[in-house]
Write a protein that holds these residues in place. Structure first.
Motif, PDB file in Angstrom:
ATOM      1  N   ALA A 279       0.896  -1.254  -0.075  1.00 34.34           N
ATOM      2  CA  ALA A 279      -0.122   0.167   0.035  1.00 34.34           C
ATOM      3  C   ALA A 279       0.943   1.225  -0.018  1.00 34.34           C
ATOM      4  N   GLU A 280       1.961   1.260  -0.504  1.00 39.55           N
ATOM      5  CA  GLU A 280       3.140   2.353  -0.664  1.00 39.55           C
ATOM      6  C   GLU A 280       2.694   3.033  -1.726  1.00 39.55           C
ATOM      7  N   PHE A 281       2.108   4.217  -1.768  1.00 43.32           N
ATOM      8  CA  PHE A 281       1.792   5.172  -2.947  1.00 43.32           C
ATOM      9  C   PHE A 281       2.952   5.909  -3.205  1.00 43.32           C
TER      10      PHE A 281
ATOM     11  N   LEU B 260     -12.513 -12.497  -5.661  1.00 42.91           N
ATOM     12  CA  LEU B 260     -11.629 -12.507  -4.412  1.00 42.91           C
ATOM     13  C   LEU B 260     -10.193 -12.082  -4.696  1.00 42.91           C
ATOM     14  N   TRP B 261      -9.800 -12.532  -5.839  1.00 41.68           N
ATOM     15  CA  TRP B 261      -8.422 -12.375  -6.187  1.00 41.68           C
ATOM     16  C   TRP B 261      -8.164 -10.974  -6.653  1.00 41.68           C
ATOM     17  N   ASN B 262      -9.321 -10.234  -7.511  1.00 41.81           N
ATOM     18  CA  ASN B 262      -9.278  -8.891  -7.980  1.00 41.81           C
ATOM     19  C   ASN B 262      -9.431  -8.139  -6.649  1.00 41.81           C
TER      20      ASN B 262
ATOM     21  N   VAL C 226      -5.383  -2.900  -4.120  1.00 39.91           N
ATOM     22  CA  VAL C 226      -4.650  -1.984  -3.622  1.00 39.91           C
ATOM     23  C   VAL C 226      -3.227  -1.970  -3.907  1.00 39.91           C
ATOM     24  N   PRO C 227      -2.524  -3.045  -4.043  1.00 41.17           N
ATOM     25  CA  PRO C 227      -1.282  -3.209  -4.777  1.00 41.17           C
ATOM     26  C   PRO C 227      -1.183  -2.812  -6.109  1.00 41.17           C
TER      27      PRO C 227
ATOM     28  N   VAL D 139       1.164   0.415  -7.253  1.00 38.48           N
ATOM     29  CA  VAL D 139       2.012   0.318  -8.340  1.00 38.48           C
ATOM     30  C   VAL D 139       1.808   1.067  -9.672  1.00 38.48           C
ATOM     31  N   LEU D 140       0.716   1.485  -9.925  1.00 41.55           N
ATOM     32  CA  LEU D 140       0.335   2.160 -11.131  1.00 41.55           C
ATOM     33  C   LEU D 140       0.577   3.756 -10.770  1.00 41.55           C
ATOM     34  N   VAL D 141       0.263   4.040  -9.367  1.00 39.43           N
ATOM     35  CA  VAL D 141       0.779   5.543  -8.930  1.00 39.43           C
ATOM     36  C   VAL D 141       2.157   5.601  -9.031  1.00 39.43           C
ATOM     37  N   ARG D 142       2.956   4.589  -8.330  1.00 37.53           N
ATOM     38  CA  ARG D 142       4.294   4.898  -8.669  1.00 37.53           C
ATOM     39  C   ARG D 142       4.825   4.734  -9.919  1.00 37.53           C
ATOM     40  N   ARG D 143       4.213   4.115 -10.960  1.00 34.00           N
ATOM     41  CA  ARG D 143       4.817   3.898 -12.321  1.00 34.00           C
ATOM     42  C   ARG D 143       4.455   5.189 -13.008  1.00 34.00           C
ATOM     43  N   LEU D 144       3.164   5.842 -12.746  1.00 35.22           N
ATOM     44  CA  LEU D 144       2.726   7.189 -13.340  1.00 35.22           C
ATOM     45  C   LEU D 144       3.871   8.140 -12.779  1.00 35.22           C
ATOM     46  N   ARG D 145       4.053   8.167 -11.628  1.00 34.70           N
ATOM     47  CA  ARG D 145       5.107   9.091 -10.914  1.00 34.70           C
ATOM     48  C   ARG D 145       6.620   9.075 -11.788  1.00 34.70           C
TER      49      ARG D 145
END
Length: 116
Positions: free
Chosen positions: A15-17, A60-62, A67-68, A72-78
């Motif tokens: 959950a590290e954004f 359930l998997w989705n 959250v992860p 990872v999407l937010v970190r990649r965009l950054r």
């Protein structure tokens, strides 16, 4: 970054954004989640009430990886030089996914960012 290292990194940063994510980390994670969803979808032949076991497991998997995946999407965009607000492209059917795929495919813009 290898497949296994990317998966471990995403789970470790569950959950590290903040921070950055290199292209391999993001794309290996997307492949991993797609493969697991596909494998769980194979259980669609087993009925459970009004649904099938596959639909339940995939749901359930989705939910578990929501959250992860967003983190990872937010970190990649950054890392690609875009703001986190571009994650809202997910709300636009089809075109939003294409736009995000293009954004996430860009090389790192941050000086001193992770190695590609």
């Amino acid at each position: 970054m290898s497949f296994g290292a990317a998966i471990q990194t995403v789970f470790r940063k569950y959950a590290e954004f903040t921070g950055l994510a290199a292209r391999p980390e993001f794309w290996w994670w997307i492949l991993f989640t797609a493969l697991v969803s596909s494998a769980l979808g194979l259980f669609n032949v087993i009925p459970v009430g009004d649904a099938t076991l596959g639909y339940i497991l995939v749901g359930l998997w989705n939910t578990a990886v929501l959250v992860p995946t967003l983190a990872v999407l937010v970190r990649r965009l950054r890392d690609a030089g875009y703001g986190w607000g571009h994650a809202f492209w997910l709300l636009v059917p089809i075109a939003g996914l294409i736009i995000l795929a293009v954004f996430c495919s860009q090389p790192s813009k941050e000086p001193g960012g992770p190695l590609k």
